[in-house]
Design a protein around this motif. Sequence first.
Motif, PDB file in Angstrom:
ATOM      1  N   CYS A  76     -82.168 -32.457 -31.528  1.00  0.00           N
ATOM      2  CA  CYS A  76     -82.791 -33.204 -30.429  1.00  0.00           C
ATOM      3  C   CYS A  76     -81.829 -34.152 -29.730  1.00  0.00           C
ATOM      4  CB  CYS A  76     -84.066 -33.903 -30.868  1.00  0.00           C
ATOM      5  SG  CYS A  76     -83.921 -35.139 -32.119  1.00  0.00           S
ATOM      6  N   ASN A  77     -80.662 -34.388 -30.296  1.00  0.00           N
ATOM      7  CA  ASN A  77     -79.673 -35.244 -29.644  1.00  0.00           C
ATOM      8  C   ASN A  77     -78.599 -34.437 -28.929  1.00  0.00           C
ATOM      9  OD1 ASN A  77     -80.945 -37.580 -30.510  1.00  0.00           O
ATOM     10  ND2 ASN A  77     -79.809 -37.623 -32.415  1.00  0.00           N
ATOM     11  N   GLU A  78     -78.903 -33.200 -28.623  1.00  0.00           N
ATOM     12  CA  GLU A  78     -77.984 -32.350 -27.864  1.00  0.00           C
ATOM     13  C   GLU A  78     -78.194 -32.605 -26.377  1.00  0.00           C
ATOM     14  OE1 GLU A  78     -77.198 -27.658 -26.834  1.00  0.00           O
ATOM     15  OE2 GLU A  78     -78.718 -28.194 -28.291  1.00  0.00           O
ATOM     16  N   LEU A  79     -77.103 -32.906 -25.682  1.00  0.00           N
ATOM     17  CA  LEU A  79     -77.192 -33.168 -24.255  1.00  0.00           C
ATOM     18  C   LEU A  79     -76.084 -32.396 -23.550  1.00  0.00           C
ATOM     19  CD1 LEU A  79     -78.160 -36.391 -22.637  1.00  0.00           C
ATOM     20  CD2 LEU A  79     -76.043 -35.352 -21.854  1.00  0.00           C
ATOM     21  N   ARG A  80     -76.482 -31.510 -22.646  1.00  0.00           N
ATOM     22  CA  ARG A  80     -75.498 -30.759 -21.859  1.00  0.00           C
ATOM     23  C   ARG A  80     -75.134 -31.588 -20.636  1.00  0.00           C
ATOM     24  NH1 ARG A  80     -77.884 -24.799 -21.311  1.00  0.00           N
ATOM     25  NH2 ARG A  80     -78.540 -25.848 -19.433  1.00  0.00           N
ATOM     26  N   ILE A  81     -73.904 -32.029 -20.585  1.00  0.00           N
ATOM     27  CA  ILE A  81     -73.437 -32.883 -19.494  1.00  0.00           C
ATOM     28  C   ILE A  81     -73.614 -32.176 -18.151  1.00  0.00           C
ATOM     29  CG2 ILE A  81     -71.463 -34.169 -18.573  1.00  0.00           C
ATOM     30  CD1 ILE A  81     -72.460 -35.270 -21.272  1.00  0.00           C
ATOM     31  N   ASN A  82     -73.397 -30.871 -18.104  1.00  0.00           N
ATOM     32  CA  ASN A  82     -73.525 -30.088 -16.867  1.00  0.00           C
ATOM     33  C   ASN A  82     -74.875 -30.294 -16.192  1.00  0.00           C
ATOM     34  OD1 ASN A  82     -71.803 -28.715 -18.891  1.00  0.00           O
ATOM     35  ND2 ASN A  82     -71.300 -27.386 -17.172  1.00  0.00           N
ATOM     36  N   ASP A  83     -75.922 -30.515 -16.986  1.00  0.00           N
ATOM     37  CA  ASP A  83     -77.268 -30.661 -16.438  1.00  0.00           C
ATOM     38  C   ASP A  83     -77.458 -31.965 -15.674  1.00  0.00           C
ATOM     39  OD1 ASP A  83     -77.846 -28.230 -17.618  1.00  0.00           O
ATOM     40  OD2 ASP A  83     -78.855 -29.118 -19.349  1.00  0.00           O
ATOM     41  N   TYR A  84     -76.511 -32.879 -15.759  1.00  0.00           N
ATOM     42  CA  TYR A  84     -76.656 -34.200 -15.158  1.00  0.00           C
ATOM     43  C   TYR A  84     -75.631 -34.491 -14.064  1.00  0.00           C
ATOM     44  CZ  TYR A  84     -79.871 -34.976 -18.947  1.00  0.00           C
ATOM     45  OH  TYR A  84     -80.934 -34.860 -19.812  1.00  0.00           O
ATOM     46  N   VAL A  85     -74.787 -33.529 -13.759  1.00  0.00           N
ATOM     47  CA  VAL A  85     -73.759 -33.739 -12.729  1.00  0.00           C
ATOM     48  C   VAL A  85     -73.909 -32.693 -11.630  1.00  0.00           C
ATOM     49  CG1 VAL A  85     -72.138 -34.787 -14.348  1.00  0.00           C
ATOM     50  CG2 VAL A  85     -72.011 -32.346 -13.921  1.00  0.00           C
ATOM     51  N   ASP A  86     -73.286 -32.963 -10.499  1.00  0.00           N
ATOM     52  CA  ASP A  86     -73.316 -32.034  -9.370  1.00  0.00           C
ATOM     53  C   ASP A  86     -72.691 -30.700  -9.746  1.00  0.00           C
ATOM     54  OD1 ASP A  86     -74.422 -34.028  -7.794  1.00  0.00           O
ATOM     55  OD2 ASP A  86     -72.467 -34.693  -7.047  1.00  0.00           O
ATOM     56  N   ASP A  87     -73.225 -29.642  -9.163  1.00  0.00           N
ATOM     57  CA  ASP A  87     -72.714 -28.295  -9.424  1.00  0.00           C
ATOM     58  C   ASP A  87     -71.271 -28.106  -8.965  1.00  0.00           C
ATOM     59  OD1 ASP A  87     -75.100 -27.538 -10.554  1.00  0.00           O
ATOM     60  OD2 ASP A  87     -75.888 -26.629  -8.723  1.00  0.00           O
ATOM     61  N   ASN A  88     -70.815 -28.947  -8.047  1.00  0.00           N
ATOM     62  CA  ASN A  88     -69.460 -28.775  -7.511  1.00  0.00           C
ATOM     63  C   ASN A  88     -68.383 -29.395  -8.392  1.00  0.00           C
ATOM     64  OD1 ASN A  88     -70.047 -31.443  -7.016  1.00  0.00           O
ATOM     65  ND2 ASN A  88     -69.336 -31.428  -4.897  1.00  0.00           N
ATOM     66  N   LYS A  89     -68.755 -29.992  -9.516  1.00  0.00           N
ATOM     67  CA  LYS A  89     -67.770 -30.597 -10.425  1.00  0.00           C
ATOM     68  C   LYS A  89     -67.042 -29.504 -11.194  1.00  0.00           C
ATOM     69  CE  LYS A  89     -68.906 -34.962  -9.788  1.00  0.00           C
ATOM     70  NZ  LYS A  89     -68.093 -35.776  -8.931  1.00  0.00           N
ATOM     71  N   THR A  90     -65.767 -29.720 -11.424  1.00  0.00           N
ATOM     72  CA  THR A  90     -64.983 -28.771 -12.205  1.00  0.00           C
ATOM     73  C   THR A  90     -65.240 -28.990 -13.695  1.00  0.00           C
ATOM     74  OG1 THR A  90     -63.068 -30.224 -12.457  1.00  0.00           O
ATOM     75  CG2 THR A  90     -63.147 -28.831 -10.467  1.00  0.00           C
ATOM     76  N   ARG A  91     -64.856 -28.034 -14.497  1.00  0.00           N
ATOM     77  CA  ARG A  91     -65.016 -28.180 -15.948  1.00  0.00           C
ATOM     78  C   ARG A  91     -64.258 -29.402 -16.449  1.00  0.00           C
ATOM     79  NH1 ARG A  91     -62.581 -24.932 -21.018  1.00  0.00           N
ATOM     80  NH2 ARG A  91     -60.829 -26.170 -20.358  1.00  0.00           N
ATOM     81  N   ASP A  92     -63.068 -29.629 -15.901  1.00  0.00           N
ATOM     82  CA  ASP A  92     -62.280 -30.784 -16.333  1.00  0.00           C
ATOM     83  C   ASP A  92     -62.993 -32.093 -16.000  1.00  0.00           C
ATOM     84  OD1 ASP A  92     -60.444 -28.958 -17.210  1.00  0.00           O
ATOM     85  OD2 ASP A  92     -58.915 -29.430 -15.705  1.00  0.00           O
ATOM     86  N   GLU A  93     -63.601 -32.173 -14.832  1.00  0.00           N
ATOM     87  CA  GLU A  93     -64.343 -33.388 -14.463  1.00  0.00           C
ATOM     88  C   GLU A  93     -65.542 -33.582 -15.394  1.00  0.00           C
ATOM     89  OE1 GLU A  93     -63.809 -33.938  -9.705  1.00  0.00           O
ATOM     90  OE2 GLU A  93     -64.869 -32.122 -10.357  1.00  0.00           O
ATOM     91  N   ILE A  94     -66.223 -32.504 -15.696  1.00  0.00           N
ATOM     92  CA  ILE A  94     -67.387 -32.584 -16.596  1.00  0.00           C
ATOM     93  C   ILE A  94     -66.935 -32.991 -17.998  1.00  0.00           C
ATOM     94  CG2 ILE A  94     -69.307 -31.293 -17.610  1.00  0.00           C
ATOM     95  CD1 ILE A  94     -69.251 -29.575 -15.003  1.00  0.00           C
ATOM     96  N   LEU A  95     -65.802 -32.467 -18.427  1.00  0.00           N
ATOM     97  CA  LEU A  95     -65.236 -32.873 -19.717  1.00  0.00           C
ATOM     98  C   LEU A  95     -64.949 -34.371 -19.765  1.00  0.00           C
ATOM     99  CD1 LEU A  95     -62.689 -30.070 -20.570  1.00  0.00           C
ATOM    100  CD2 LEU A  95     -64.343 -31.037 -22.129  1.00  0.00           C
ATOM    101  N   ILE A  96     -64.433 -34.897 -18.683  1.00  0.00           N
ATOM    102  CA  ILE A  96     -64.132 -36.324 -18.621  1.00  0.00           C
ATOM    103  C   ILE A  96     -65.422 -37.132 -18.720  1.00  0.00           C
ATOM    104  CG2 ILE A  96     -63.216 -38.149 -17.132  1.00  0.00           C
ATOM    105  CD1 ILE A  96     -61.114 -35.970 -16.220  1.00  0.00           C
ATOM    106  N   TYR A  97     -66.470 -36.699 -18.044  1.00  0.00           N
ATOM    107  CA  TYR A  97     -67.773 -37.358 -18.180  1.00  0.00           C
ATOM    108  C   TYR A  97     -68.263 -37.277 -19.622  1.00  0.00           C
ATOM    109  CZ  TYR A  97     -68.438 -37.673 -13.100  1.00  0.00           C
ATOM    110  OH  TYR A  97     -68.321 -37.963 -11.767  1.00  0.00           O
ATOM    111  N   GLY A  98     -68.044 -36.124 -20.247  1.00  0.00           N
ATOM    112  CA  GLY A  98     -68.449 -35.967 -21.646  1.00  0.00           C
ATOM    113  C   GLY A  98     -67.724 -36.928 -22.563  1.00  0.00           C
ATOM    114  N   LEU A  99     -66.423 -37.063 -22.367  1.00  0.00           N
ATOM    115  CA  LEU A  99     -65.650 -37.981 -23.201  1.00  0.00           C
ATOM    116  C   LEU A  99     -66.032 -39.429 -22.924  1.00  0.00           C
ATOM    117  CD1 LEU A  99     -63.547 -37.942 -25.429  1.00  0.00           C
ATOM    118  CD2 LEU A  99     -61.808 -38.289 -23.684  1.00  0.00           C
ATOM    119  N   ARG A 100     -66.276 -39.750 -21.665  1.00  0.00           N
ATOM    120  CA  ARG A 100     -66.721 -41.112 -21.314  1.00  0.00           C
ATOM    121  C   ARG A 100     -68.060 -41.413 -21.985  1.00  0.00           C
ATOM    122  NH1 ARG A 100     -68.257 -45.549 -20.878  1.00  0.00           N
ATOM    123  NH2 ARG A 100     -68.147 -46.903 -19.074  1.00  0.00           N
ATOM    124  N   SER A 101     -68.955 -40.436 -21.975  1.00  0.00           N
ATOM    125  CA  SER A 101     -70.257 -40.606 -22.627  1.00  0.00           C
ATOM    126  C   SER A 101     -70.086 -40.770 -24.129  1.00  0.00           C
ATOM    127  CB  SER A 101     -71.168 -39.409 -22.326  1.00  0.00           C
ATOM    128  OG  SER A 101     -71.409 -39.305 -20.940  1.00  0.00           O
TER     129      SER A 101
END
Length: 159
Positions: A76-101
């Motif tokens: 229940c504590n699984e969170l897909r970062i992709n579901d919360y960011v714009d579709d135009n973000k690159t994988r690297d940008e999403i990874l950075i959001y993941g690490l920041r989170s």
Amino acid sequence: MRYMNKSMKQINKDIFDEINIEAVDISGIENIVTPNIVNINECYILDLENELSSKNINWNRLMKMHGDRTGYEASCNELRINDYVDDNKTRDEILIYGLRSLHSWKDKLKRDYPNQKFVLILSVNEKFVTLRFHAKREGENWLSSDLERYQESILVEEL
């Protein structure tokens, strides 16, 4: 303590070592970077909508489904970062959001539950960046200690 499989070590070398994680702009995703985390029946659960209550949870059924509290939390504590960011973000940008989170969750868990140890897991595959956590409990493991057996890139942070 931080662990990574070889795939995540390469990502770490290529991306994470070159940015200031705390300087990452989190506008628009504040609710996942700084989520509400509640303790219900010694389970630590993401409560993004601020609506969880122990009276709404059938613990016997959950333990049968997940095997133990660690399995339940990891699920229940699984969170897909992709579901919360714009579709135009690159994988690297999403990874950075993941690490920041991950950094923010780690700080929040330490502050709110200083006597409890936790395991935070950031995983990356070709489609998704996923962040999750669970309390560290004796005799309960959600993830194998051999991170190389997983196809996705994995970073594990224990506190």
